[in-house]
Every structure is written in structure tokens, then in C-alpha cells.
Design an enzyme around this catalytic site. Structure first.
Site, short mmCIF file in Angstrom:
data_model
loop_
_atom_site.label_atom_id
_atom_site.label_comp_id
_atom_site.label_asym_id
_atom_site.label_seq_id
_atom_site.Cartn_x
_atom_site.Cartn_y
_atom_site.Cartn_z
N GLU A 116 -54.27 46.53 -30.37
CA GLU A 116 -52.84 46.66 -30.64
C GLU A 116 -52.44 46.38 -32.09
O GLU A 116 -51.49 45.64 -32.36
CB GLU A 116 -52.04 45.72 -29.70
CG GLU A 116 -52.33 45.98 -28.23
CD GLU A 116 -51.55 45.06 -27.28
OE1 GLU A 116 -50.88 44.13 -27.77
OE2 GLU A 116 -51.62 45.28 -26.06
N ASN A 160 -58.40 49.49 -29.35
CA ASN A 160 -57.69 49.54 -28.08
C ASN A 160 -56.18 49.44 -28.32
O ASN A 160 -55.73 48.64 -29.15
CB ASN A 160 -58.15 48.34 -27.23
CG ASN A 160 -57.78 48.44 -25.77
OD1 ASN A 160 -58.02 49.46 -25.12
ND2 ASN A 160 -57.20 47.38 -25.23
N HIS A 196 -50.82 51.05 -19.24
CA HIS A 196 -49.96 50.26 -18.34
C HIS A 196 -48.74 51.12 -18.04
O HIS A 196 -47.86 51.27 -18.88
CB HIS A 196 -49.54 48.95 -19.01
CG HIS A 196 -50.70 48.04 -19.27
ND1 HIS A 196 -51.38 47.41 -18.25
CD2 HIS A 196 -51.30 47.67 -20.42
CE1 HIS A 196 -52.35 46.69 -18.77
NE2 HIS A 196 -52.33 46.82 -20.08
N GLU A 226 -56.98 49.84 -19.34
CA GLU A 226 -56.15 48.83 -18.64
C GLU A 226 -55.17 49.50 -17.67
O GLU A 226 -53.99 49.13 -17.61
CB GLU A 226 -55.39 47.97 -19.66
CG GLU A 226 -56.29 47.33 -20.71
CD GLU A 226 -55.58 46.36 -21.66
OE1 GLU A 226 -54.44 45.94 -21.35
OE2 GLU A 226 -56.17 46.04 -22.70
N ASP A 228 -52.80 50.46 -14.87
CA ASP A 228 -52.04 49.99 -13.70
C ASP A 228 -50.74 50.78 -13.64
O ASP A 228 -50.32 51.38 -14.64
CB ASP A 228 -51.80 48.46 -13.69
CG ASP A 228 -51.17 47.92 -14.95
OD1 ASP A 228 -50.47 48.66 -15.67
OD2 ASP A 228 -51.36 46.71 -15.22
C1 XIL Z 1 -52.52 40.15 -20.18
C2 XIL Z 1 -53.10 39.41 -18.99
O1 XIL Z 1 -53.20 40.29 -17.89
C3 XIL Z 1 -52.27 38.20 -18.64
O2 XIL Z 1 -52.91 37.42 -17.64
C4 XIL Z 1 -52.04 37.35 -19.88
O3 XIL Z 1 -51.19 36.27 -19.57
C5 XIL Z 1 -51.44 38.18 -20.99
O4 XIL Z 1 -52.29 39.28 -21.26
N1 XIL Z 1 -52.59 44.34 -23.10
C6 XIL Z 1 -53.81 43.73 -23.21
C7 XIL Z 1 -54.20 42.68 -22.23
O5 XIL Z 1 -54.64 44.12 -24.04
O6 XIL Z 1 -55.04 41.72 -22.79
C8 XIL Z 1 -52.98 42.01 -21.62
O7 XIL Z 1 -53.44 41.14 -20.60
C9 XIL Z 1 -52.04 43.05 -21.09
C10 XIL Z 1 -51.55 43.97 -22.18
#
Ligand code: XIL
Length: 308
Positions: A116, A160, A196, A226, A228
């Protein structure tokens, strides 16, 4: 096909590890390898949780993604409040990468080396202003990838990012960043698309497919890192069916490109999910429900992958 692993349920909920090992071939640490958790004091690393995840993966013949060496979140306060000079911070970052990537060297299939680093277009775009970029300047990106390569010669090294999955200004910025990095000989080998998603605004899958195409055309690998799909409460049968279509569409977009090599779910069961805590009013983002029963998204995903 992988999933992010939270350490507490891995230790305390036997079904969690059973379903994980049964259904997936890769794991990533949801939090355990991040800077703050793994390096809580300047002179102390805390490897217990990360080691447990690595041991679990190896015991079950699963691949491992490392996540993440450099990020602006979950950074310890000793670092953000330390008032370090540029030279000091360079030493700290190099030591961190050498120690963390070095510890797991040979065991990690892919590392999210930088997470990020690009600012959201709504906040002006460009390089995100973080403890790293503010103190080290934009050169920190190249250095980070080179140190990661030195510490782990085998892992595939990823950039990422979130919110740059389809076509648009943010993915244009990510594309330009990795293209220029490759051009400078920086050892970046892949781009992770976090993915996400919010069922209220389903993604444009043609845009995702086009973005995967242009990234892989640079010679890079792409992974959906990631995935979801959160649902606004209340969760209904219709919404679960719509969620299943989103999981299917994303999987198909990845499956259509050979160099889209992995899909990792950010959690696999609604029993243990970051979504309700981070997105109040939302839930149900995973492919298994809170009782570890497969949801419609499980079947549609399996079908998209060519399985049952
Ligand atoms: C999130 C986790 O799922 C949580 O448990 C934590 O509190 C915060 O981070 N992008 C990412 C991940 O790269 O590392 C993040 O994970 C979600 C967003």
C-alpha cells in the site's frame, strides 16, 4: 488457493486448522509477520506466532506467503515516535528485512515486500506519505526490494495494493510504479491485488481482467492476495447468491490468465473475520459460515476453479 490465518483461532479452535488444511494449499499470516507484531521493540523480535503459522503450513504441505515487510500500518510506536534520522531508519529497515525475511528464507513462496505505498486518488494520489517515505524518500521502495532479495533469494517478491484491482487512476499508478521498477532492474516479480470487495458496489470484472492482463504483460506474476466480499447486514439468501457470483467472477478473471497464479482469501470463515470489526454494519464476507459450513460462494468458487 490460500487463506489468511489468524493466530488465535489456529491455537484455540481445532475446526479452524482442520478446515484450513483440508481446503487450501497456501497460507498467509493475517497479522503475525507485520512489523509491529514481529518486531515489538527495537532490539527484540517476536517470532512465536509467525513460527507457528509456518510450522502449521509445513506440517500440512502448504505454501506460505509472507505479509508484509514494509507497510504504514501496524508499525510499532518505538519506530513512529523514535525521531530517527534517515540513516538510523535505513539501518532499522535493513535490519528488519534481513532478520524477518532471513529467518523464513527458503520457506516463503512469495513476500509482500511493500504494501500500500500508493496514495488514494481521492487524497491526491502519488506516493503515500508514511513514516517510510517521509524520512527515506521515494528511494525506500527500491532499497526494500533489494534487501528482501538479499535476505531471501528464493521468494517471489510482490508489490501489494488495495483499491487498484480494476482499471482507474490508482491501478494506473501501481502499473507505472512496477513498470518503472522493473525497468530499473529492481527485483519486483509480482503484483498482489488485495480485492477487499463490498457487495454494495460489485467490481467491474472486465476492468480487473484488463488490469491483470497489462500487469502480466510486463512479465510480472499477479496474485489475488486478500479476497473477501463483505455484505451489508441483514444477510439474505439473495445477497449470498450475489456474493457467490462475485467470488466466481473474480476467480474466473484470474483463471483466464496463466500468470495469475494464486487466489488468497482474507479469512475463510465468518466465525473469525476482520470484517465486522473494521466495517461496522457489514459481515458475512467469507466462503464458510460461522459453523464452518460452505456458503453459496464456496460452491461457485470451486466451480470457477474447475472443481466440484
Ligand atoms: C488487517 C487484519 O485482517 C486485521 O486483523 C488487522 O487488525 C488489520 O489488518 N490490507 C492488508 C491487511 O494488507 O494486512 C489488512 O489486514 C487488511 C487490509
Amino acid at each position: 488457493m490460500g487463506a489468511a490465518v489468524a493466530i488465535a483461532p489456529l491455537r484455540n479452535d481445532p475446526s479452524y486448522g482442520q478446515v484450513l488444511a483440508r481446503e487450501f494449499t497456501m497460507v498467509t499470516a493475517e497479522n503475525a509477520m507485520k512489523f509491529g507484531p514481529i518486531h515489538p521493540e527495537r532490539a527484540r523480535y517476536a517470532f512465536t506466532d509467525a513460527d507457528a503459522i509456518v510450522d502449521f503450513a509445513q506440517a500440512n504441505g502448504m505454501k506460505i506467503r509472507g505479509h508484509a515487510l514494509v507497510w504504514h500500518q501496524q508499525v510499532p510506536s518505538w519506530l513512529t515516535d523514535g525521531g530517527f534520522s534517515r540513516d538510523e531508519l535505513l539501518t532499522i529497515l535493513r535490519d528488519h528485512i534481513m532478520t524477518v525475511a532471513g529467518r523464513f528464507s527458503g520457506k516463503i513462496a512469495a513476500w509482500d515486500v511493500v504494501n500500500e505505498a500508493v496514495e488514494d486518488p481521492s487524497r491526491g494520489g502519488g506516493l503515500r506519505r508514511t513514516v517510510w517515505s517521509n524520512t527515506l524518500g521515494p528511494q525506500y521502495l527500491d532499497m526494500t526490494f533489494r534487501w528482501a532479495r538479499e535476505a531471501d533469494p528464493q521468494a517471489r517478491l510482490f508489490y501489494n495494493e488495495y483499491g487498484g484491482e480494476g482499471l482507474g487512476p490508482k491501478s494506473d499508478a501501481v502499473y507505472a510504479l512496477v513498470r518503472e521498477s522493473v525497468g530499473r532492474g529492481v527485483p519486483v516479480q509480482g503484483v498482489g491485488l488485495q480485492m477487499h470487495l463490498n457487495l454494495d458496489s460489485p467490481p467491474n470484472v472486465q476492468g480487473i481482467a484488463a488490469n491483470i492482463q497489462r500487469l502480466t504483460a510486463l512479465g510480472l506474476e499477479v496474485q489475488i492476495t486478500e479476497l473477501d466480499v463483505r455484505i451489508r447486514e441483514p444477510i439474505t439468501g439473495d445477497k449470498l447468491a450475489a456474493q457467490a457470483r462475485v467470488y466466481r467472477d473474480v476467480a474466473q478473471a484470474c483463471m483466464a490468465v496463466q500468470k495469475c497464479a494464486a487466489i488468497i482469501l482474507w479469512g475463510f470463515t465468518d466465525r473469525h473475520s476482520w470484517i465486522p470489526g473494521f466495517f461496522p454494519g457489514f459481515g458475512g464476507g467469507s466462503i464458510f459460515d460461522a459453523a464452518y459450513q460452505p456458503k453459496p460462494a464456496y460452491l461457485s468458487l470451486a466451480q470457477a476453479l474447475g472443481g466440484r
